[in-house]
Design a protein around this motif. Structure first.
Motif, PDB file in Angstrom:
ATOM      1  N   LEU A 123       0.823  -1.205   0.000  1.00 11.15           N
ATOM      2  CA  LEU A 123       0.000   0.000   0.000  1.00 11.15           C
ATOM      3  C   LEU A 123       0.861   1.260   0.000  1.00 11.15           C
ATOM      4  CD1 LEU A 123      -2.774  -1.105   2.525  1.00 11.15           C
ATOM      5  CD2 LEU A 123      -2.965  -0.922   0.040  1.00 11.15           C
ATOM      6  N   LEU A 124       2.008   1.199   0.688  1.00  9.75           N
ATOM      7  CA  LEU A 124       2.934   2.330   0.698  1.00  9.75           C
ATOM      8  C   LEU A 124       3.516   2.560  -0.695  1.00  9.75           C
ATOM      9  CD1 LEU A 124       4.447   4.510   2.269  1.00  9.75           C
ATOM     10  CD2 LEU A 124       6.218   2.812   2.782  1.00  9.75           C
ATOM     11  N   VAL A 125       3.839   1.476  -1.382  1.00 12.19           N
ATOM     12  CA  VAL A 125       4.361   1.585  -2.750  1.00 12.19           C
ATOM     13  C   VAL A 125       3.333   2.258  -3.661  1.00 12.19           C
ATOM     14  CG1 VAL A 125       4.982   0.241  -4.808  1.00 12.19           C
ATOM     15  CG2 VAL A 125       5.969  -0.346  -2.589  1.00 12.19           C
ATOM     16  N   ILE A 126       2.062   1.869  -3.515  1.00 14.54           N
ATOM     17  CA  ILE A 126       1.001   2.492  -4.309  1.00 14.54           C
ATOM     18  C   ILE A 126       0.936   3.993  -4.026  1.00 14.54           C
ATOM     19  CG2 ILE A 126      -1.498   2.584  -4.702  1.00 14.54           C
ATOM     20  CD1 ILE A 126      -1.617  -0.385  -3.991  1.00 14.54           C
ATOM     21  N   GLY A 127       1.018   4.359  -2.744  1.00 23.28           N
ATOM     22  CA  GLY A 127       0.938   5.763  -2.367  1.00 23.28           C
ATOM     23  C   GLY A 127       2.103   6.589  -2.864  1.00 23.28           C
ATOM     24  N   VAL A 128       3.324   6.056  -2.721  1.00 22.62           N
ATOM     25  CA  VAL A 128       4.521   6.792  -3.158  1.00 22.62           C
ATOM     26  C   VAL A 128       4.509   6.985  -4.668  1.00 22.62           C
ATOM     27  CG1 VAL A 128       7.032   6.699  -3.350  1.00 22.62           C
ATOM     28  CG2 VAL A 128       5.926   6.076  -1.192  1.00 22.62           C
ATOM     29  N   SER A 129       4.164   5.933  -5.416  1.00 18.90           N
ATOM     30  CA  SER A 129       4.102   6.063  -6.869  1.00 18.90           C
ATOM     31  C   SER A 129       2.988   7.022  -7.268  1.00 18.90           C
ATOM     32  CB  SER A 129       3.886   4.693  -7.522  1.00 18.90           C
ATOM     33  OG  SER A 129       2.660   4.126  -7.116  1.00 18.90           O
ATOM     34  N   GLY A 130       1.907   7.049  -6.489  1.00 22.99           N
ATOM     35  CA  GLY A 130       0.823   7.989  -6.757  1.00 22.99           C
ATOM     36  C   GLY A 130       1.256   9.427  -6.577  1.00 22.99           C
ATOM     37  N   LEU A 131       2.056   9.680  -5.541  1.00 23.68           N
ATOM     38  CA  LEU A 131       2.581  11.031  -5.327  1.00 23.68           C
ATOM     39  C   LEU A 131       3.462  11.455  -6.499  1.00 23.68           C
ATOM     40  CD1 LEU A 131       2.840  13.467  -3.465  1.00 23.68           C
ATOM     41  CD2 LEU A 131       4.723  12.313  -2.303  1.00 23.68           C
ATOM     42  N   ALA A 132       4.288  10.526  -6.982  1.00 23.42           N
ATOM     43  CA  ALA A 132       5.135  10.819  -8.140  1.00 23.42           C
ATOM     44  C   ALA A 132       4.293  11.114  -9.375  1.00 23.42           C
ATOM     45  CB  ALA A 132       6.070   9.633  -8.408  1.00 23.42           C
ATOM     46  N   GLY A 133       3.228  10.343  -9.567  1.00 20.85           N
ATOM     47  CA  GLY A 133       2.349  10.566 -10.709  1.00 20.85           C
ATOM     48  C   GLY A 133       1.661  11.914 -10.644  1.00 20.85           C
ATOM     49  N   THR A 134       1.251  12.326  -9.451  1.00 16.96           N
ATOM     50  CA  THR A 134       0.592  13.619  -9.276  1.00 16.96           C
ATOM     51  C   THR A 134       1.528  14.765  -9.643  1.00 16.96           C
ATOM     52  OG1 THR A 134      -0.765  12.697  -7.500  1.00 16.96           O
ATOM     53  CG2 THR A 134      -0.602  15.089  -7.620  1.00 16.96           C
ATOM     54  N   VAL A 135       2.806  14.616  -9.318  1.00 18.80           N
ATOM     55  CA  VAL A 135       3.791  15.647  -9.648  1.00 18.80           C
ATOM     56  C   VAL A 135       4.071  15.681 -11.147  1.00 18.80           C
ATOM     57  CG1 VAL A 135       6.195  16.347  -9.344  1.00 18.80           C
ATOM     58  CG2 VAL A 135       4.880  15.543  -7.365  1.00 18.80           C
ATOM     59  N   ALA A 136       4.100  14.513 -11.777  1.00 18.70           N
ATOM     60  CA  ALA A 136       4.532  14.424 -13.174  1.00 18.70           C
ATOM     61  C   ALA A 136       3.431  14.662 -14.195  1.00 18.70           C
ATOM     62  CB  ALA A 136       5.152  13.041 -13.427  1.00 18.70           C
ATOM     63  N   ILE A 137       2.172  14.479 -13.819  1.00 19.73           N
ATOM     64  CA  ILE A 137       1.113  14.491 -14.822  1.00 19.73           C
ATOM     65  C   ILE A 137       0.945  15.836 -15.516  1.00 19.73           C
ATOM     66  CG2 ILE A 137      -0.754  15.080 -13.234  1.00 19.73           C
ATOM     67  CD1 ILE A 137      -2.575  13.237 -14.876  1.00 19.73           C
ATOM     68  N   GLY A 138       1.309  16.922 -14.843  1.00 14.23           N
ATOM     69  CA  GLY A 138       1.164  18.244 -15.449  1.00 14.23           C
ATOM     70  C   GLY A 138       1.885  18.356 -16.778  1.00 14.23           C
ATOM     71  N   TRP A 139       3.081  17.789 -16.862  1.00 14.58           N
ATOM     72  CA  TRP A 139       3.872  17.849 -18.106  1.00 14.58           C
ATOM     73  C   TRP A 139       3.144  17.122 -19.228  1.00 14.58           C
ATOM     74  CZ3 TRP A 139       6.181  14.413 -21.493  1.00 14.58           C
ATOM     75  CH2 TRP A 139       7.129  14.955 -22.368  1.00 14.58           C
ATOM     76  N   PHE A 140       2.583  15.947 -18.932  1.00 13.11           N
ATOM     77  CA  PHE A 140       1.874  15.173 -19.946  1.00 13.11           C
ATOM     78  C   PHE A 140       0.585  15.863 -20.385  1.00 13.11           C
ATOM     79  CE2 PHE A 140       4.507  12.046 -17.765  1.00 13.11           C
ATOM     80  CZ  PHE A 140       5.049  11.347 -18.837  1.00 13.11           C
ATOM     81  N   LEU A 141      -0.094  16.499 -19.442  1.00 14.07           N
ATOM     82  CA  LEU A 141      -1.320  17.210 -19.790  1.00 14.07           C
ATOM     83  C   LEU A 141      -1.031  18.388 -20.714  1.00 14.07           C
ATOM     84  CD1 LEU A 141      -3.146  17.197 -16.331  1.00 14.07           C
ATOM     85  CD2 LEU A 141      -3.798  15.898 -18.366  1.00 14.07           C
ATOM     86  N   ARG A 142       0.083  19.047 -20.492  1.00 13.37           N
ATOM     87  CA  ARG A 142       0.449  20.167 -21.371  1.00 13.37           C
ATOM     88  C   ARG A 142       0.794  19.680 -22.769  1.00 13.37           C
ATOM     89  NH1 ARG A 142       2.967  21.941 -16.598  1.00 13.37           N
ATOM     90  NH2 ARG A 142       4.973  21.078 -17.252  1.00 13.37           N
ATOM     91  N   LYS A 143       1.414  18.522 -22.883  1.00 15.72           N
ATOM     92  CA  LYS A 143       1.820  17.992 -24.184  1.00 15.72           C
ATOM     93  C   LYS A 143       0.631  17.419 -24.958  1.00 15.72           C
ATOM     94  CE  LYS A 143       6.234  18.842 -23.918  1.00 15.72           C
ATOM     95  NZ  LYS A 143       6.900  19.772 -24.877  1.00 15.72           N
ATOM     96  N   ARG A 144      -0.113  16.528 -24.330  1.00 14.30           N
ATOM     97  CA  ARG A 144      -1.261  15.885 -24.977  1.00 14.30           C
ATOM     98  C   ARG A 144      -2.356  15.704 -23.940  1.00 14.30           C
ATOM     99  NH1 ARG A 144      -0.544  10.819 -28.701  1.00 14.30           N
ATOM    100  NH2 ARG A 144      -2.733  11.403 -28.977  1.00 14.30           N
ATOM    101  N   PHE A 145      -3.254  16.677 -23.867  1.00 12.74           N
ATOM    102  CA  PHE A 145      -4.237  16.693 -22.789  1.00 12.74           C
ATOM    103  C   PHE A 145      -5.186  15.502 -22.865  1.00 12.74           C
ATOM    104  CE2 PHE A 145      -8.179  17.963 -20.728  1.00 12.74           C
ATOM    105  CZ  PHE A 145      -7.708  18.420 -19.505  1.00 12.74           C
ATOM    106  N   TYR A 146      -5.962  15.422 -23.941  1.00 12.91           N
ATOM    107  CA  TYR A 146      -6.940  14.339 -24.047  1.00 12.91           C
ATOM    108  C   TYR A 146      -6.268  12.986 -24.248  1.00 12.91           C
ATOM    109  CZ  TYR A 146     -10.865  17.577 -24.067  1.00 12.91           C
ATOM    110  OH  TYR A 146     -11.809  18.512 -23.697  1.00 12.91           O
TER     111      TYR A 146
END
Length: 381
Positions: A236-259
């Motif tokens: 469960l900790l692994v899921i949470g830590v990777s989720g935090l990383a995803g939350t930080v990184a998703i902005g870049w992907f949304l700017r490149k290809r939103f939909y």
């Protein structure tokens, strides 16, 4: 506000990591216990659609403090519950807090900071969400093994009390805005727009698919992967830590290809659900798959709230209330249908349902993108 979000999200999703001992103690099945997620979602929906009327007559600071106090009461009720009915009552209270708090979050940020800083304020609010995702589930699982599931729920009460005191002293007085009284009507008007309807359907099906599986993750890990309490907390900790990383990184992907990003996320999650059915007996493989699940699933809400700001810049408050209602209905449906299937046909039917819904969500995102392009062309001509 961020601390309050942390306590709120931890309270809302705590049953996920405590489902097995909770069900055993209350003498119910795990599927029935999972409906505690459903009832909180149902009450969040009702609250999110009606909170604007209340906010038109009550100062926002008073309302936020009342919701935070209700979160404290909910923690006490659930921790001391000796019957299923009492447990569900406590879960209903947290649903009221979830619906009210999230529906008011954007409007509160607008009143607290200058317009240019609203996105940053909302990011800080959601920082509490990400932190809760990282530590709440593994901490809840660990505390349950030490002080029991009741102690795990009770541990959130002092945090909620601190948040209440902090809000009491730190929040300024925020005047009543009469225009909020009519916002619930505009919520329904938004659904008359094709791209909004498709987008809300895509988001709703996504969250239903996600929580049909995620709610019953602990029973799957214990019976199929056969992890012990320590390993469960680690996963469960692994899921949470990777989720935090995803939350930080998703902005870049949304700017490149939103939909494209919004469509890829549920597609990847569907593949993970099917892979878990095939390789769920391996601790290593399951942990790796769930790490990927956490990476994309935790980041997804950032994408959908960005969709609100992008698609409804002049109706963000009404759109936000509608999104809260859609998400909570979807969580309730996912938890309920998943629970029935889990009790009757076992985890494979739940995971297959999740995969199917997530693939449908990806398809609906593509339709939303197409409708958005059509609307943009219409405005241009």
């Amino acid at each position: 506000m961020s601390l309050c979000v942390f306590a709120l999200i931890a309270s809302e999703f705590m049953p996920v990591s405590l489902l097995t001992p909770l069900a055993f103690d209350l003498k119910i099945t795990e599927g029935v216990a999972g409906r505690g997620m459903a009832i909180s979602g149902a009450f969040a929906v009702v609250t999110s659609l009606g909170i604007a009327t209340v906010a038109a007559h009550v100062h926002r600071k008073t309302l936020l403090l009342a919701l935070t106090a209700l979160m404290c009461v909910s923690g006490f009720v659930v921790a001391l519950a000796d019957t299923y009915a009492t447990y569900m009552s406590g879960r209903a209270l947290i649903g009221v807090v979830v619906g009210g708090f999230w529906s008011m979050s954007a409007a509160t940020a607008i009143q607290l900071v200058a317009p240019a800083h609203v996105p940053r304020a909302l990011a800080i609010f959601n920082g509490g969400n990400a932190l809760a995702t990282v530590i709440a589930a593994p901490l809840g699982s660990y505390l349950a093994s030490v002080v029991g599931w009741r102690g795990a729920f009770f541990s959130l009460v002092p945090i909620a009390v601190i948040a209440y005191v902090w809000l009491w002293f730190s929040l300024p007085d925020m005047e009543i805005r009469q225009r909020e009284a009519g916002s619930s009507a505009s919520v329904w008007a938004l659904l008359q727009r094709k791209r909004v309807l498709l987008g809300m359907l895509a988001a709703g099906v996504f969250f239903m698919g996600q929580f049909a599986l995620f709610t019953y993750l602990r029973p799957f890990l214990e019976t199929v992967t056969q992890v012990d309490a320590t390993t469960l907390s680690l996963v469960l900790l692994v899921i949470g830590v990777s989720g935090l990383a995803g939350t930080v990184a998703i902005g870049w992907f949304l700017r490149k290809r939103f939909y494209g990003t919004l469509a890829i996320i549920p597609t990847v999650m569907a593949a993970i659900a099917l892979a878990l059915m095939a390789a769920g007996s391996s601790v290593t493989t399951t942990t790796a798959l769930l790490a990927l699940w956490g990476l994309v699933a935790t980041a997804a809400p950032v994408g959908w709230w960005s969709w609100i700001a992008r698609s409804l810049p002049h109706d963000a408050e009404a759109g936000g209330g509608l999104m809260v209602a859609v998400v909570q209905v979807s969580i309730a449906l996912g938890a309920t249908v998943g629970g029935v299937l889990f009790d009757t046909n076992g985890y494979p039917s739940v995971f297959a349902l999740s995969a199917g819904l997530l693939l449908l969500s990806g398809f609906l995102v593509c339709l939303t993108a197409r409708a958005n392009r059509t609307t943009a062309i219409g405005h241009t001509t």
